[in-house]
Write an enzyme that holds these catalytic residues in place. Structure first.
Site, PDB file in Angstrom:
ATOM      1  CD  GLU A 296     -36.239  34.497 -15.042  1.00 35.77           C
ATOM      2  OE1 GLU A 296     -35.019  34.385 -14.903  1.00 35.77           O
ATOM      3  OE2 GLU A 296     -37.071  34.107 -14.183  1.00 35.77           O
TER       4      GLU A 296
ATOM      5  CB  CYS B 252     -45.377  32.363 -14.121  1.00 36.84           C
ATOM      6  SG  CYS B 252     -44.767  33.365 -12.740  1.00 36.84           S
TER       7      CYS B 252
ATOM      8  CB  CYS C 250     -38.021  42.885  -7.895  1.00 32.48           C
ATOM      9  SG  CYS C 250     -39.337  43.003  -6.662  1.00 32.48           S
TER      10      CYS C 250
ATOM     11  CB  CYS D 108     -37.696  38.637  -1.404  1.00 32.83           C
ATOM     12  SG  CYS D 108     -39.288  39.495  -1.269  1.00 32.83           S
TER      13      CYS D 108
ATOM     14  CB  CYS E  51     -36.597  36.534  -4.648  1.00 32.87           C
ATOM     15  SG  CYS E  51     -37.213  36.939  -6.293  1.00 32.87           S
TER      16      CYS E  51
ATOM     17  CB  CYS F  94     -39.171  34.838  -9.487  1.00 28.69           C
ATOM     18  SG  CYS F  94     -39.030  36.597  -9.731  1.00 28.69           S
TER      19      CYS F  94
END
Length: 362
Positions: A99, A112, A119, A123, A126, A343
């Site tokens: 993204e 961004c 990832c 988290c 997220c 995100c």
């Protein structure tokens, strides 16, 4: 006898200018030709070898044979109802998608960027963290996002001012690729973005923070805290269990002392969870006396996390408590909520509803 295997093609966008010079030097070309090619890539932003002018034909032929001009392509895009935010899901050569978000503000544009596919930090709030880690992006895949956006901005005679490395992935987990991309972004003969307009956001990868300090890399640093005690932070940010707050804050003090730069601390405000007066006081005590600025960001809800953003009264109360500790703070403007601008949210939404695409042929 079988022919020796062909060398892999080099994506020119993967190379900072010094590395590009080393490549051309091995072919017998001077720094003059390096700079001509660099200018073509980043000032003229040529999109094919046919568009290269002013270079020797034999150099262009060698580039065709041995290198690539590889950029991501648009897989999906959405526009916010306010007309200022555009979210792109870009497809890479191997079929992975990442993204990129273009945000327009009065008199400036911000992009961004993603630094990884997926990832590893996990988290819980997220959408990217909920996907897990796939792979690092190369410098060229990061730079390709910038070139994609600058092409869009040129259509409306706008220019890019700000870059935030806050998209999919943890930039300091992909330290080499991310910082090589930064070197390309700030190069004076190319995109020439001001280092103070580039912000790298980390969940708190302590070795990377210390390395940034030692190398004096030209970026602004933002550290995502979200919890002011090890127990609360570890519940929201699993990576925090590897780097406890005491170790993280020691690295942050090392960074500010050595570089004489302020750190921005990110705090996703979650209603009833980390927006309480107790957490505000704990955060104030944690950062008191440091050169710090707190960015308060009401949560972007995701399908995989049921909690809700803090309301205006809780946000104001939290901010007032921080002010009592002498800590400046800003409530970040929420942009693109209607288009899953947080995100990983667009990728998750698209890939839930569309069949997966096959990777591009090599």
């Amino acid at each position: 006898m079988d022919a020796s295997p062909a060398l892999p093609l080099v994506n020119l966008y993967d190379l900072p200018r010094a590395a590009l010079g080393e490549l051309l030097g091995r072919w017998g070309y001077s720094a003059h030709y390096r700079d001509l090619l660099w200018t073509a890539l980043y000032r003229q932003q040529v999109e094919s070898f046919d568009a290269l002018t002013g270079l020797k034909p034999e150099l262009v032929a060698a580039l065709r044979e041995r290198t690539l001009l590889e950029r991501p392509t648009t897989h999906h895009e959405v526009f916010s109802s306010d007309g200022y935010t555009r979210k792109l899901l870009l497809r890479l050569r191997d079929g992975q998608t990442v993204e990129t978000v273009l945000m327009r503000f009065k008199g400036r544009a911000t992009v961004c960027l993603s630094t990884q596919a997926g990832c590893a930090m996990g988290c819980v709030f997220c959408a990217t963290g909920q996907m897990g880690f796939v792979r690092h992006l190369s410098p060229g895949e990061i730079i390709g996002q910038v070139l994609h956006v600058t092409r869009l901005l040129r259509e409306t005679n706008e220019t890019l001012r700000n870059v935030v490395l806050m998209g999919m992935g943890e930039p300091l987990h992909n330290y080499e690729g991310t910082l090589a991309a930064v070197d390309i972004l700030v190069d004076a003969l190319g995109l020439a973005l001001g280092p103070r307009f580039i912000t790298l956001s980390t969940v708190g990868v302590v070795p990377g923070i210390r390395r940034l300090a030692d190398e004096d890399r030209p970026v602004q640093l933002a550290v995502s805290l979200h919890g002011a005690t090890d127990a609360e932070r570890g519940a929201l940010v699993p990576a925090a269990r590897k780097w406890p707050l005491a170790e993280l804050m020691d690295a942050c003090r090392y960074y500010t002392d050595k570089r004489k730069r302020r750190i921005f601390y990110e705090w996703a405000l979650i209603s009833g969870r980390n927006d309480t007066p107790e957490q505000a006081h704990a955060l104030g005590a944690l950062l008191q006396g440091m050169d710090a600025h707190v960015n308060l960001i009401p949560l972007n809800p995701t399908v995989g996390y049921a909690e809700q953003p803090s309301g205006p009264d809780s946000v104001r109360a939290f901010q007032d408590i921080l002010a009592g500790y002498g800590l400046p703070s800003t409530v970040r403007q929420r942009r693109g909520i209607d288009i899953d601008a947080g995100c990983g949210q667009l990728k998750a939404a698209v890939e839930r509803t569309r069949p997966p695409r096959q990777p591009l042929a090599s």
